[in-house]
Design an enzyme around this catalytic site. Structure first.
Site, PDB file in Angstrom:
ATOM      1  N   CYS A 123       0.798  -1.238   0.000  1.00  0.00           N
ATOM      2  CA  CYS A 123       0.000   0.000   0.000  1.00  0.00           C
ATOM      3  C   CYS A 123       0.828   1.285   0.000  1.00  0.00           C
ATOM      4  CB  CYS A 123      -1.013   0.007   1.135  1.00  0.00           C
ATOM      5  SG  CYS A 123      -0.295   0.084   2.777  1.00  0.00           S
ATOM      6  N   CYS A 131      -3.526  -2.509  -0.915  1.00  0.00           N
ATOM      7  CA  CYS A 131      -2.470  -3.398  -0.451  1.00  0.00           C
ATOM      8  C   CYS A 131      -2.129  -4.491  -1.460  1.00  0.00           C
ATOM      9  CB  CYS A 131      -2.870  -4.027   0.883  1.00  0.00           C
ATOM     10  SG  CYS A 131      -3.207  -2.787   2.151  1.00  0.00           S
ATOM     11  N   LYS A 196      -6.090  -8.626  11.467  1.00  0.00           N
ATOM     12  CA  LYS A 196      -5.952  -7.194  11.232  1.00  0.00           C
ATOM     13  C   LYS A 196      -7.302  -6.644  10.783  1.00  0.00           C
ATOM     14  CE  LYS A 196      -3.502  -3.796   8.437  1.00  0.00           C
ATOM     15  NZ  LYS A 196      -2.380  -3.559   7.504  1.00  0.00           N
ATOM     16  N   ARG A 206      -1.840   6.419   7.840  1.00  0.00           N
ATOM     17  CA  ARG A 206      -2.012   6.623   6.389  1.00  0.00           C
ATOM     18  C   ARG A 206      -1.552   8.012   5.981  1.00  0.00           C
ATOM     19  NH1 ARG A 206      -7.662   3.276   5.662  1.00  0.00           N
ATOM     20  NH2 ARG A 206      -6.790   1.317   6.427  1.00  0.00           N
ATOM     21  N   ARG A 218     -10.614  -0.637   2.608  1.00  0.00           N
ATOM     22  CA  ARG A 218      -9.929  -1.923   2.730  1.00  0.00           C
ATOM     23  C   ARG A 218     -10.820  -3.047   3.279  1.00  0.00           C
ATOM     24  NH1 ARG A 218      -5.173   0.329   1.612  1.00  0.00           N
ATOM     25  NH2 ARG A 218      -4.000   1.616   3.085  1.00  0.00           N
ATOM     26  N   LYS A 249      -4.420  -6.670  15.631  1.00  0.00           N
ATOM     27  CA  LYS A 249      -4.226  -5.263  15.340  1.00  0.00           C
ATOM     28  C   LYS A 249      -5.544  -4.632  14.959  1.00  0.00           C
ATOM     29  CE  LYS A 249      -2.076  -2.320  11.982  1.00  0.00           C
ATOM     30  NZ  LYS A 249      -1.438  -2.213  10.699  1.00  0.00           N
ATOM     31  N   SER A 275      -1.430   3.699  15.205  1.00  0.00           N
ATOM     32  CA  SER A 275      -1.244   5.148  15.140  1.00  0.00           C
ATOM     33  C   SER A 275      -2.380   5.943  15.790  1.00  0.00           C
ATOM     34  CB  SER A 275      -1.074   5.574  13.684  1.00  0.00           C
ATOM     35  OG  SER A 275      -2.176   5.176  12.900  1.00  0.00           O
ATOM     36  N   TYR A 314       4.333   3.022  18.996  1.00  0.00           N
ATOM     37  CA  TYR A 314       5.051   4.283  18.804  1.00  0.00           C
ATOM     38  C   TYR A 314       5.473   4.876  20.136  1.00  0.00           C
ATOM     39  CZ  TYR A 314       2.825   3.436  14.353  1.00  0.00           C
ATOM     40  OH  TYR A 314       2.409   2.821  13.195  1.00  0.00           O
TER      41      TYR A 314
END
Ligand code: PBG
Length: 326
Positions: A123, A131, A196, A206, A218, A249, A275, A314
């Site tokens: 992607c 993807c 996912k 993104r 998606r 996820k 994120s 993160y």
């Protein structure tokens, strides 16, 4: 039956040393994976607006970052690349001189002890942002497999220690395993993004990866957030295809899925604290509405308590610092 006043649960909470003794879950940097965004250019350390503290890094600044991560006791980075050019078949993903391949070489040369995990997806490299390969306006599962396998192999040939297919194509783990085995890369583990979900929590990523689909969404390949049984089937199928580590996820809104996966499968389980989960904490903290450090520690502790062995986050660097200082 014993009960109050013989039982006083507060006894175990009175003193911090006792609380520490009976603590069931302890975060450790050795269970963290830190995602990094790598880009072309020189001297680039461009902040990613919706993800304060995260940057697009050019190759020349990567070694310093890798040293920092390793010094904090974090064993691995998960690499995402922003290619110079995008096309319909995501050529940048499997280019031997592609951004991830180059980044991998830099890190393995400069900080060999730091494990490099390469995200395997198209992607970030396709102009349409999906993807996989598009055929008649749809993402074509079987055509995509060959491209994902090629991507994984090129990453491993560049030195990646592990690959993590995230495209949610049926058969992707098997295709990658077969290709790696045929190339004498039998010992490279695969971490499958098994369960996912098609999640709005990927929004900031993104923006960061410039990978928003140019048409549609998606939902024809990522999972429906409403489904838990289906997640177990996804994990089962990744394991059957040869995944060594499986993943759920996102993490925070899917703790029930993590718990069930932990109970059902004797495989190492990773959870991706994505994120949007990160951005929400950062935004609320910047507003002064929540206390950033304890809330971050509480969230990651909950992900581990739910059953995750490995946490991709993160927050990894800052949490590793906090844990060090105590
Ligand atoms: C690539 C990929 C995505 C994320 C990880 N790998 C984006 C997506 O599927 O749209 C999301 C990570 C995050 O939000 O932190 N397919």
């Amino acid at each position: 039956m014993m009960g109050f006043p013989d039982v006083r649960l507060r006894r175990l909470r009175e003193l911090e040393p006792v609380r520490a003794l009976v603590r069931e879950t302890r975060l450790s940097p050795s269970r963290f994976i830190y995602p990094l965004f790598v880009t072309h250019g020189h001297g680039v350390r461009q902040p990613i607006d919706p993800m304060p503290g995260c940057f697009h890094l050019s190759l020349d600044l990567l070694a310093e970052e890798a040293h920092q991560v390793a010094d904090l006791g974090i064993p691995a980075v998960l690499l995402f690349g922003i290619p110079a050019e995008k096309d319909p078949v995501g050529s940048g993903a499997y280019d031997p001189e592609g951004i991830i391949q180059e980044a991998t070489r830099v890190i393995k040369k400069e900080v060999p002890s730091l494990m490099v995990i390469a995200d395997v997806c198209l992607c970030e490299y396709t102009d349409h942002g999906h993807c996989g390969i598009i055929e008649n306006g749809r993402v074509d599962n079987d055509q995509t497999l060959e491209f994902l396998a090629r991507t994984a192999l090129s990453q491993v040939q560049a030195g990646a220690d592990m690959v993590a297919p995230s495209a949610m194509m049926d058969g992707q783990v098997r295709a990658i395993r077969e290709t790696l085995d045929a190339a004498e890369q039998k010992n490279v583990p695969i971490m499958g993004y098994a369960a996912k979900y098609a999640s709005s929590f990927y929004g900031p990523f993104r923006v960061a990866a410039e990978s928003t689909p140019q048409f549609g969404d998606r939902r024809s390949y990522q999972m429906d957030p409403a489904n838990r049984r289906m997640a177990m089937r996804e994990i089962e199928s990744d394991i059957a295809e040869g995944a060594d580590i499986v993943m759920v996820k996102p993490a925070m809104a899917y703790l029930d899925v993590i718990r069930q996966a932990r109970e059902r499968f004797d495989y190492p389980l990773a959870a991706y604290n994505v994120s949007g989960e990160y951005s929400m904490v950062k935004a609320a903290a910047q507003m002064g509405w929540v206390d950033e450090r304890p809330i971050t520690l509480e969230l990651l502790t909950a992900i581990q308590r739910a059953g995750a062995d490995i946490i991709i986050s993160y927050h990894a660097k800052e949490v590793a610092r906090w844990l060090r200082k105590g």
